[in-house]
Enzyme design. Structure first.
Site, PDB file in Angstrom:
ATOM      1  N   ASP A 230       0.836  -1.197   0.000  1.00 58.62           N
ATOM      2  CA  ASP A 230       0.000   0.000   0.000  1.00 58.62           C
ATOM      3  C   ASP A 230       0.879   1.258   0.000  1.00 58.62           C
ATOM      4  O   ASP A 230       1.864   1.337   0.740  1.00 58.62           O
ATOM      5  CB  ASP A 230      -0.860  -0.028   1.272  1.00 58.62           C
ATOM      6  CG  ASP A 230      -1.939   1.036   1.289  1.00 58.62           C
ATOM      7  OD1 ASP A 230      -2.805   0.992   0.406  1.00 58.62           O
ATOM      8  OD2 ASP A 230      -1.916   1.897   2.184  1.00 58.62           O
ATOM      9  N   GLU A 285      14.545 -15.238   1.455  1.00 56.05           N
ATOM     10  CA  GLU A 285      14.872 -16.236   2.487  1.00 56.05           C
ATOM     11  C   GLU A 285      13.954 -17.447   2.357  1.00 56.05           C
ATOM     12  O   GLU A 285      14.214 -18.501   2.913  1.00 56.05           O
ATOM     13  CB  GLU A 285      14.636 -15.637   3.889  1.00 56.05           C
ATOM     14  CG  GLU A 285      15.605 -14.556   4.279  1.00 56.05           C
ATOM     15  CD  GLU A 285      15.110 -13.788   5.512  1.00 56.05           C
ATOM     16  OE1 GLU A 285      14.158 -14.238   6.187  1.00 56.05           O
ATOM     17  OE2 GLU A 285      15.691 -12.715   5.783  1.00 56.05           O
TER      18      GLU A 285
HETATM   19  C1  NOJ Z   1      -4.400   2.949  -0.869  1.00 61.78           C
HETATM   20  C2  NOJ Z   1      -5.536   2.031  -0.609  1.00 61.78           C
HETATM   21  O1  NOJ Z   1      -5.819   1.316  -1.766  1.00 61.78           O
HETATM   22  C3  NOJ Z   1      -6.675   2.872  -0.138  1.00 61.78           C
HETATM   23  O2  NOJ Z   1      -7.877   2.166  -0.075  1.00 61.78           O
HETATM   24  C4  NOJ Z   1      -6.318   3.480   1.185  1.00 61.78           C
HETATM   25  O3  NOJ Z   1      -7.333   4.362   1.579  1.00 61.78           O
HETATM   26  C5  NOJ Z   1      -5.004   4.243   1.102  1.00 61.78           C
HETATM   27  N1  NOJ Z   1      -3.998   3.552   0.365  1.00 61.78           N
HETATM   28  C6  NOJ Z   1      -4.459   4.507   2.478  1.00 61.78           C
HETATM   29  O4  NOJ Z   1      -3.979   3.331   3.041  1.00 61.78           O
END
Ligand code: NOJ
Length: 579
Positions: A230, A285
């Site tokens: 993310d 790993e």
């Molecule tokens: C990207 C994620 O896909 C989204 O849903 C989220 O709100 C933001 N990152 C923050 O984590």
């Protein structure tokens, strides 16, 4: 085939690495299926996913990516994690996660899980410790706390804006939990590029790095095939935290990286790559091959290619493709540039059209602007031309899945599911809706629970019939059981497409650009996919129909073709696979 001097965009690849050609199905756990074991009726759970996993195997996908199911206050649909090593009771238990992994293995599906390293939840123990330990403490070093500016520190440390709207800083004493706490008079501010409940971690801190190595190992040992990372482009900030007056939306890599905008001090800094090189070593790993997938809203494609150099990640979502207007010139450029950029680093292109953050392609493509689209659609805003959107989305999927590389599909795309554009504001949950003072609908409209059974309450989503967001009544016709029984349904069409993609080995093929060549000149885009199966022409019409000669055998089409006296007519907004 007689396509002399056609431009070769990409050479065929033969590889045993599964992810180079995989179709990966994104599950948004709240909305896939509920077995009724979670703590909230109407919210999907892990056993629900396990029970319904055969749907994905039968569709012909190779892997699933699960959006977060970890312990979380759910302020941002689970992207606010308070414990990275356990499952939220909303979704079940760790044993349920293991059972899901076992079932996936039986079905031959790899499992990719989400990792949220840019920020934790404000309920994470580290952040709670940081609040309690106070100014100047070691605990605060794991996050980005700073004194305010202005005469009395009443102004935020800089002008950064949250992706979800409003300022990216919250003053500790302004928190709702401040009154009566140890921090009730604490004037310092903390950074959150997203919601105030999602404080950004300080990635300069060795403990933060070690912690995430350990979290990676925790899930790798349980058998996951990899991680979707993310906000992969956000972890490292310019340590001087300089002002930057621009607003960067999540889906905005393009415009905010325009040449007249100075480079953002919080996005896509060189330092992030060192983090992923370390992670690569952790993944290595483990015996079988595991992967890292970057969610980096970075443009142009050269930028995302840096994330997938040989010693870093494996895939990086092609958001330029997702954001591209449904228009041949722009699409052609994105396709050729993406393949070139990824080839330079030896990585596959990772195509994607929808996810849980954007208006579904099957609606977006029927708006006046077909590109990245608004952040959600409300009932009084421009409504998509739904038949047109679906038609274009089908053409776009048939194009995407005939291009070399890997592709992600978002739950419901196989059903032709549209965005819910009529959700009442009272049910909205996306923090973007609230942080923009309701100026933006936010992302709830693409997150509505899936319809499984046409005749059951809640379309069979949960045993009680509850659904955490209401489903439109017309989804009855889109329910999976109904579509399975109909050879002409979108689902049957989609399954067939994935089978054929495999049989024709299109994902491993090379690609020639034959747009405008005689014979195919009526198409807006035309490619030859050269795989070990042979040569397949992939051609798309846009505003104008075209007629193809009888020499072509039609292998697949996104719309019905029309027999005319002059030959077969391919209508507007259609992709065909020809031989
Ligand atoms: C990207 C994620 O896909 C989204 O849903 C989220 O709100 C933001 N990152 C923050 O984590």
């Amino acid at each position: 085939m007689p396509f002399e001097n056609a431009v070769l965009l990409h050479r065929p690849t033969q590889s045993s690495q599964w992810w180079r050609s995989a179709v990966i199905y994104q599950i948004y756990p709240r909305s896939y299926a509920s077995a009724g074991v979670g703590t909230q009726p109407g919210v999907g759970d892990l056993p629900g996913i396990t029970q319904r996993l055969d749907h994905i195997a039968e569709l012909g996908a190779d892997a699933i990516w699960l959006s977060p199911f970890y312990v979380s206050p759910q302020k941002d649909g689970g992207y606010d994690v308070s414990n990275y090593r356990d499952v939220d009771p909303l979704f079940g238990t760790l044993a349920d996660a293991d059972a899901l992994l076992t079932k996936a293995k039986e079905l031959g599906l790899k499992v990719i899980v989400d990792l949220v390293p840019n920020h934790t939840s404000d309920q994470h123990q580290w952040f709670q410790d940081a609040l309690a330990a106070g100014i100047g403490s070691a605990e605060r070093e794991r996050y980005i706390f700073r004194p305010g500016t202005g005469e009395n520190g009443e102004l935020p440390p800089n002008d950064w804006e949250s992706i979800f709207g409003s300022i990216a800083w919250t003053r500790v004493c302004d928190r709702a939990d401040a009154p009566g706490s140890a921090w009730e008079n604490d004037p310092s501010w903390y950074l959150h590029l997203f919601d105030s409940s999602q404080p950004d971690l300080n990635w300069e801190h060795p403990e933060v790095r070690e912690e995430f190595h350990d979290i990676l190992r925790f899930w790798l040992s349980r058998g996951v095939a990899g991680f979707r990372v993310d906000v992969a482009h956000g972890l490292v900030k310019d340590p001087t935290l300089p002002n930057w007056q621009f607003h960067w939306k999540m889906v905005d890599g393009g415009s905010a990286s325009a040449s007249d905008v100075p480079p953002p001090p919080m996005w896509n800094l060189e330092g992030v790559h060192e983090i992923y090189r370390e992670w690569r070593k952790v993944l290595d790993e483990f015996d079988t091959e595991r992967i890292l997938v970057a969610e980096a809203w970075v443009s142009p494609e050269r930028g995302i290619a840096k994330y997938v150099r040989a010693d870093e990640m494996n895939q990086s979502f092609n958001f330029d493709f997702l954001c591209c207007e449904w228009e041949p010139t722009a699409l052609r450029e994105v396709i050729s540039k993406s393949l070139a950029a990824m080839d330079q680093v030896g990585a596959p292109t990772t195509w994607v059209l929808s996810n849980h953050d954007v208006v579904r392609a099957a609606s977006r493509m029927g708006l006046s602007k077909t590109g990245k689209g608004p952040n959600g659609i409300r009932s009084f805003e421009e409504q998509p031309n739904q038949p047109l959107a679906l038609r274009r989305a089908k053409a776009a999927h048939a194009l995407m899945l005939a291009l070399p590389g890997s592709a992600y599909i978002y739950q419901g795309e196989e059903l032709g599911l549209p965005e819910h554009t009529m959700l009442p504001d009272s049910v909205r949950q996306d923090p973007a809706f609230f942080r923009t003072q309701q100026a933006e609908a936010g992302r709830d409209g693409c997150r509505v629970p899936l319809p499984w059974e046409a005749n059951a309450p809640g379309f069979g989503f949960s045993p009680t019939g509850d659904t955490w967001l209401p489903q439109p009544l017309f989804w009855e016709d889109l329910a999976i059981d109904r579509q399975l029984n109909d050879p002409n349904s979108h689902l049957s069409w989609y399954r067939h497409m994935l089978q054929l993609r495999k049989r024709l080995q299109l994902a491993e093929g090379g690609l020639l650009d034959v747009t405008g060549f005689a014979d195919l000149a009526g198409f807006g885009l035309a490619y030859v996919n050269q795989s070990s199966y042979g040569e397949v022409v992939v051609a798309t019409t846009f505003t104008e129909p075209t007629v193809i000669s009888s020499k072509w055998q039609v292998l697949f089409s996104s719309a019905d073709l029309i027999t005319t006296s002059g030959g077969l007519e391919v209508p507007a907004d259609t992709t065909v696979w020809l031989k």
